[in-house]
Design a protein around this motif. Structure first.
Motif, short mmCIF file in Angstrom:
data_model
loop_
_atom_site.label_atom_id
_atom_site.label_comp_id
_atom_site.label_asym_id
_atom_site.label_seq_id
_atom_site.Cartn_x
_atom_site.Cartn_y
_atom_site.Cartn_z
N LYS A 139 -1.58 -15.89 12.09
CA LYS A 139 -1.04 -14.46 12.02
C LYS A 139 -2.08 -13.58 12.65
CE LYS A 139 0.78 -13.10 8.15
NZ LYS A 139 2.22 -13.56 7.66
N GLN A 140 -2.70 -14.14 13.96
CA GLN A 140 -4.08 -13.24 14.43
C GLN A 140 -3.69 -11.77 14.66
OE1 GLN A 140 -5.36 -15.56 17.79
NE2 GLN A 140 -7.44 -14.70 17.67
N LEU A 141 -4.85 -11.08 14.35
CA LEU A 141 -4.74 -9.67 14.73
C LEU A 141 -5.93 -9.37 15.68
CD1 LEU A 141 -4.26 -8.31 11.06
CD2 LEU A 141 -2.51 -8.43 13.04
N ALA A 142 -5.44 -8.42 16.63
CA ALA A 142 -6.33 -7.99 17.65
C ALA A 142 -7.50 -7.12 17.20
CB ALA A 142 -5.61 -7.46 18.70
N PRO A 143 -8.43 -6.46 18.01
CA PRO A 143 -9.22 -5.56 17.38
C PRO A 143 -8.71 -4.37 17.25
CG PRO A 143 -10.71 -7.14 19.26
CD PRO A 143 -8.87 -7.28 18.81
N TYR A 144 -9.17 -3.30 16.47
CA TYR A 144 -8.32 -2.17 16.33
C TYR A 144 -7.92 -1.43 17.36
CZ TYR A 144 -7.36 2.20 13.33
OH TYR A 144 -6.66 3.08 12.82
N ASP A 145 -8.87 -1.06 18.58
CA ASP A 145 -8.61 -0.31 19.49
C ASP A 145 -7.57 -0.76 20.34
OD1 ASP A 145 -11.25 0.30 18.58
OD2 ASP A 145 -11.18 2.15 19.94
N GLU A 146 -7.35 -2.13 20.43
CA GLU A 146 -6.04 -2.62 21.09
C GLU A 146 -4.63 -2.09 20.82
OE1 GLU A 146 -6.11 -4.66 23.46
OE2 GLU A 146 -8.31 -4.52 23.77
#
Lengths: 91, 855
Positions: B651-658
């Motif tokens: 369920k990988q999430l990216a850094p916020y600003d992406e």
């Protein structure tokens, strides 16, 4: 004046007929037909409510399959931005 | 200020240009990545997401002098590509209703509970002190007597902090969201079948589908933007067909190529019938079955969850049990579902059943199934979810673009917050659950808690119906709700609002806190009302139905003394946790101190953006175990303690600003050569750049299997096809209550109407909740259109106006009423029965009578 633009999607063979019918709605201008079934319109009216009242009726036109709102500018809507004060419309 | 001519000309030209670009699909990429004024330096432009339904349409807001002045569809948000439905007109106006709550309110006269009266205005300090004192006292006395009811409208990080406070701070599992009322059956279906929640496909599947089937879903009204995409697909290819499989005719039926009306619960039989003939005629996909599927059957004699003690009854404790069976045994279980028997159960003709079957039997057709509340709000909601996935899996209608089984969501962040953050009574973030030791250890690692600290919450807490049952029974002392309107949306309001014949004093005796933006039915029952910031009055994040996470930026300030829910939470948490410690450290500081300075009563950051970025880094550690060494060791089961890996990267999430830069992204999001790439088709192999799950399969899956798929999150990499039989509704019409009543939503009013009913045009368009009836029933009862009738169930009664010209056309013996109208309060008659597995109530088939109101 509230200015909005929409894309009215139609059954392809009825698109021309719908485009002829749309200017009868208050404040509506037809600008172009794209891809044979999408009609680009603008609506100019006093308030957002008026704009909604006109555009919400369009789904009832024979041949219309969808009414998509693209842009709405309501800086002149007196029910949202009353003349005379930025916060006058707030509780 | 009125626009001058040049401004007006400019705005109109911009409006035309945007609409033309959206119509031709040439607009993507033209939206600004930074805030730039459209015209005039005083105008700001911010990224946002619509806050109504689960479509999750991106919008751009323009503001000037502290107020919104325009909204337009975000062409760079791939969910909607610049389009909005006409509800977009009201995204702005809902902020500016005349009765916005702007000051905390404290109830002084408890005898007036249930009305708008009896409140006085209060300072924030007074209100927060009172709320915290009541919560702390109740918590210290008996923590089983506190509860929080959240929402699929709660932004992700607000839900995250709330869950952390409730689960780690109070160590209570009595927290549940209103998503329990709409999504829980889909969730349990996904978890049982795939061991991971949420659809594998995406909205772009519409663009490649040959057949689109709506099952119990009025997409045309409830998901207008997506339905517009369905219509566009049909227009682009005349061979594309739409089948509407439904219990009543709706606006969605009006444009379908084929409508199949089935009797309540007939969906269970129809799906088993299709599976039966796929196997008997050997038209299932043999390689897909061999490579990917395992077969099971479950406990079947589970009765109905109609009474308070059901969950703990002997049958109630067996509902989740399954056992493995062979493919042949599965086929044998399907044997009763012949064309004729299924037609008898469902009311669908044999010819129509055969037509539906023939679609799945055709290996060349790409089939996309959508479903919503007709499936999920069902006394066997989880079972129907199973059966829909079953036929898609058997026929390999999965994984290829255009082929998937997709449960739509009804709220903007039912997925992002309720499901992914895990604001349910049994869950922790990222698909983790409280009753699994490895899951608790992982959560302790991310939250920097001592090992075993969360063992105190190893048992799930009260689910939604249980919360309100216990409230009415007098067993809840403190309830806090936010982003919902339980006093209108819950089942059996006759009981839960204390209006029944029996003593139901609980709601009047409990201390109830409601964080809200407008007065609602729920604020009438509040002891304290906390005025909240709404939509773009703060920064937030939503996760929509296709796994897309998106950020909405703050555009304007909240009115008066209304405050961000996140600040409310911090101020209450710091008071409740005073003198509490974790390993000798102040408990509040351990949990929230990196974000909030409790002495200054403010966040430690200059902007909401910086705060959200920091909180996001902790939250996304759940799906990026490499960010935390202790978590990484548990994820990989480094010391062999658990005998299983967690695969949290699924369920990988990216850094916020992406998410801001990319205008939203669908998880899992993978870092490839320094660039973060979304996944549109989970478990399907192919280039990540094109939206396939290349890196997930490389890490955990198997290459070269049927359909290019690998279900790497499933046990043994094999989803479970579980046989689920036909079962009748919880109530069957009889002489006393001869009609089924179905409740639902219509276009103009969103849910309980707390926002949309404040808009005059929407209210004019749909001013009253009407009871849609079949003309034959109206005639038989001696009624006519417009008559007032009393609708009576075993639970309560309401008065409502009959319509034969309403938005839906029910078959004989079936009624429809929307639930937006507080003055009608249709849920006074609504049954409490819920799906025994998902605990999601059945809002579609309460048995009622209809009698004319004389005079």
């Amino acid at each position: 004046m509230v200015i909005s633009s929409l894309v009215v999607e139609c059954v392809p063979e009825k698109t021309e007929a719908v485009a002829r019918e749309l200017p009868a709605f208050s404040g509506v201008e037809v600008h172009s037909i794209e891809q044979g079934y999408k009609i680009v319109i603008t609506v100019e009216s006093e308030t957002v409510d008026d704009s909604y009242a006109e555009t919400s009726k369009m789904i009832g036109i024979d041949g219309v399959t969808g009414v998509n709102l693209i842009y709405v500018n309501f800086e002149d809507d007196p029910t949202i931005n009353p003349v005379g004060g930025d916060d006058a419309g707030r509780a | 200020m009125t626009m001058d001519v040049s401004r007006r000309t400019f705005v109109k030209a911009a409006a035309i240009a945007m609409a033309t670009a959206a119509a031709t699909g040439s607009m993507a990429g033209c939206a600004p990545k930074v805030n730039e004024p459209l015209n005039g330096s005083a105008t700001t432009k911010t990224l946002s997401v619509c806050r109504f339904c689960g479509c999750g349409c991106g919008v751009i807001c323009e503001a000037r002098n502290g107020k919104l002045i325009s909204v337009y569809g975000d062409p760079d948000n791939d969910s909607n590509r610049g389009l909005n439905c006409v509800k977009g007109y009201y995204l702005s106006k809902i902020l500016y209703g005349e009765d916005r709550l702007t000051t905390p309110l404290i109830r002084e006269d408890n005898s007036l509970k249930g009305t708008d009266q009896g409140f006085r205005e209060a300072t924030w300090t007074e209100a927060l002190d009172l709320v915290a004192d009541k919560l702390r006292t109740a918590w210290k006395n008996d923590k089983s007597r506190i509860a929080y009811w959240g929402s699929g409208q709660q932004p992700i990080l607000e839900g995250y902090a709330t869950a952390k406070f409730w689960k780690a701070g109070l160590r209570s599992n009595n927290i549940d969201p209103n998503a329990r009322l709409c999504m829980a059956s889909a969730v349990v279906g996904f978890m049982n079948i795939f061991q991971t929640d949420e659809p594998a496909g995406c909205y772009a599947d519409i663009d490649d589908a040959d057949v689109i089937i709506t099952w119990g879903a009025n997409m045309a009204e409830a998901h207008p933007m997506l339905y517009s995409r369905v219509m566009s697909r049909k227009i682009s290819n005349e061979n594309v067909k739409h089948y509407d499989v439904t219990t009543l005719r709706t606006r969605t039926s009006a444009t379908a190529d084929k409508v199949m009306i089935f009797k309540p619960n007939g969906d269970l039989a129809i799906t088993n019938c299709i599976a039966r003939y796929l196997i008997e005629n050997e038209t299932y996909d043999k390689q897909f079955v061999a490579d990917h599927l395992q077969f099971k059957q479950g406990t079947e004699d589970i009765g109905n969850a109609t009474y308070d003690g059901y969950d703990k009854s002997d049958i109630g404790q067996t509902v989740d049990k399954v056992q493995s069976i062979t493919f042949e045994e599965y086929a044998a279980r399907l044997d009763p579902y012949t064309w004729e028997y299924t037609s008898e159960l469902s009311g669908v003709s044999v010819e129509d059943l055969q037509e539906l079957y023939s679609l799945f039997a055709n290996p060349d057709l790409r089939i996309l199934s959508f479903w919503t509340m007709g499936v999920n709000q069902h006394n066997r909601g989880t079972w129907v979810n199973h059966n829909l996935h079953n036929i898609h899996l058997l026929a390999a209608k999965y994984g290829r673009p255009g082929c998937t089984a997709f449960s739509l969501t009804g709220q903007p962040s039912a997925c992002g917050t309720a499901r992914e953050v895990g604001t349910f009574s049994h869950r922790l973030p990222a698909d983790l659950v409280v009753n699994n030791a490895q899951h608790r250890r992982y959560t302790e690692a991310v939250w920097n808690l001592p090992e075993n600290y969360l063992d105190d919450i190893a048992t799930p807490g009260f689910h939604t119906t249980k919360i309100f049952r216990e409230l009415s029974n007098g067993n809840i002392d403190f309830l806090w709700s936010a982003n919902n309107n339980w006093a209108q949306s819950m089942t059996n309001l006759t009981r839960f609002l204390g209006r029944g014949a029996e003593d139901k004093r609980g709601i009047f005796d409990a201390f109830i806190v409601v964080s809200e933006v407008y007065p609602t039915m729920s604020t009438k029952y509040a002891n304290v009302v906390l005025p909240s910031a709404m939509w773009v009055e703060r920064e937030g994040q939503f996760g929509n139905g296709e796994r897309r996470t998106a950020v909405f930026e703050k555009a304007v300030e909240p009115p008066g003394d209304a405050r961000w829910d996140q600040w409310q939470l911090m101020e209450i948490a710091k008071r409740v946790l005073v003198d509490e410690t974790i390993e000798g450290e102040d408990a509040f500081d351990r949990l929230f101190g990196q974000w909030y300075d409790k002495d200054r009563a403010d966040f430690r950051f200059d902007t909401e953006r910086e705060l959200c970025r920091s909180m996001w880094e902790e939250y996304r550690t759940f799906s990026n175990p490499s960010m935390n060494a202790r978590a990484a060791a548990i994820n990989s089961d480094a010391d062999g303690t658990f005998g299983a890996t967690l695969k949290m990267e699924a369920k990988q999430l990216a850094p916020y600003d992406e998410y801001i830069y990319n205008h939203g992204m669908t998880w899992p999001v993978r870092e490839v050569d320094g660039k973060w790439l979304p996944t549109k088709w989970r478990f399907t192999d192919g280039p990540q750049e094109e939206g396939y799950d290349e890196y997930g399969i490389a890490q955990y899956g198997d290459a070269g299997l049927a359909g290019g798929m690998s279900f790497y999150k499933s046990a043994n990499h094999k989803p479970s096809v579980v046989f689920r039989p036909y079962e009748p509704p919880a109530e069957i019409p009889d002489a006393d209550y001869p009609f089924y009543l179905c409740t639902g939503r219509l276009l103009e009013h969103w849910h309980t109407g707390t926002m949309t009913r404040r808009v005059e045009a929407l209210n004019n368009a749909l001013p009253e909740a009407l009871l849609d009836m079949n003309p034959a029933d109206v005639s038989r009862l001696g009624l006519k259109n417009g008559d007032r009738v009393k609708v009576t169930s075993r639970f309560g009664e309401v008065e409502i106006t009959v319509s034969t010209a309403g938005r839906t056309v029910p078959p004989e013996g079936y009624l429809f009423a929307p639930f937006f109208a507080e003055e009608t309060l249709i849920n006074l008659v609504q049954q409490e029965a819920y799906c025994p597995l998902s605990k999601e109530p059945d809002f579609k088939k309460t048995c009622v009578s209809v009698t004319k109101v004389e005079g």
